[in-house]
Design an enzyme around this catalytic site. Sequence first.
Site, PDB file in Angstrom:
ATOM      1  N   ASP A  49      -9.470  -6.436   6.453  1.00 31.36           N
ATOM      2  CA  ASP A  49      -8.877  -5.117   6.267  1.00 31.36           C
ATOM      3  C   ASP A  49      -7.355  -5.213   6.335  1.00 31.36           C
ATOM      4  OD1 ASP A  49      -9.398  -1.957   6.517  1.00 31.36           O
ATOM      5  OD2 ASP A  49      -7.768  -2.511   7.873  1.00 31.36           O
ATOM      6  N   TYR A  54       1.084  -2.920   6.315  1.00 30.81           N
ATOM      7  CA  TYR A  54       0.967  -4.102   7.184  1.00 30.81           C
ATOM      8  C   TYR A  54       1.861  -5.242   6.691  1.00 30.81           C
ATOM      9  CZ  TYR A  54      -3.428  -1.913   8.800  1.00 30.81           C
ATOM     10  OH  TYR A  54      -4.382  -1.061   9.285  1.00 30.81           O
ATOM     11  N   LYS A  83      -4.882  -0.450   1.643  1.00 30.38           N
ATOM     12  CA  LYS A  83      -4.595   0.984   1.735  1.00 30.38           C
ATOM     13  C   LYS A  83      -3.260   1.330   1.102  1.00 30.38           C
ATOM     14  CE  LYS A  83      -6.718   0.621   6.279  1.00 30.38           C
ATOM     15  NZ  LYS A  83      -6.284  -0.761   6.552  1.00 30.38           N
ATOM     16  N   HIS A 115      -4.083   5.839   3.052  1.00 36.37           N
ATOM     17  CA  HIS A 115      -3.913   5.484   4.466  1.00 36.37           C
ATOM     18  C   HIS A 115      -3.680   6.697   5.370  1.00 36.37           C
ATOM     19  CE1 HIS A 115      -2.363   1.882   7.069  1.00 36.37           C
ATOM     20  NE2 HIS A 115      -3.156   2.668   7.745  1.00 36.37           N
TER      21      HIS A 115
END
Length: 289
Positions: A49, A54, A83, A115
């Site tokens: 994920d 990120y 996302k 997200h």
Amino acid sequence: MCSSSSRSVLLNTGVQMLFLGLGTYKLVGPEVVYQAVDAALAAGYRSFDSAAVYRNEADLGRVLKELLPKHGLTREDVFITSKLGPKDQGEGAMEGALRSLAQLDLGYIDLYLIHWPGTQGRVVTDQRNPGNRAESWAALEKLHAQGKLKAIGVSNYTPAHMRELIQSCKIPPAVLQVEFHPRLCQTELRKVCEEYEVCFQAYSSLGKGELVTDPVVLEVSKNCERTPAQVLLRWAVQQGVPVLPKSSNPDRIKDNARLFDFTLSDTDMDRLSALDCEHKYCWDSSEVV
């Protein structure tokens, strides 16, 4: 329909999604990503994920292309989630999703989520938020129809956001990913997901680490001779909720995968669920219009 077997969930798109995935939040840098993904693949993880925010999509894609052959696996053996970043909500959604596809460079993304229900740089009460969400969803629907996003969904949506989406979409969301643990049982959200056959998926199952020292969790852990993290993750999985434990430590990654060879008693499940106090450790989207 979202139905489950022992290790995977059948999404409403017909795609199988595994109950266990490695969360990659805070896994930054090629070496850190490589070590975590290598350990995860060795421990049996097949789901990963990520997210635009990120900043590890490119590293994750490169590392998987290097490691899959080592572990005797192909692209089709793994399930990749990413996302859309809040800065791309609305008119930037198509470009943002295509950027995720290019960064990962794995041909397609198995599951792509919006997200956050708001838009970066705008206040939570901004009346343009609903329109931006709808525009983002339309972009994801197009990429899903093209086969580039095998399933699409949302993260951090409230019951109101979910109902708004269900009423306006052409393709219903396959997954809702939200914070979920014994102190935040998300009863109303789970009912909405059940009503609309949306798979409810958990993140932050350990409450940012706070719950591993909770006295009830520790007592259950001691009684069943499992780690507190395993108990918290099993509590979710036993309710049919997929989990995404995150760690960069190979030993913890391995331990967190040991969820399918034990069962919590009904009493222990009830004791853990009784900790519910609607406490959020992560993002709170309840004020986003």
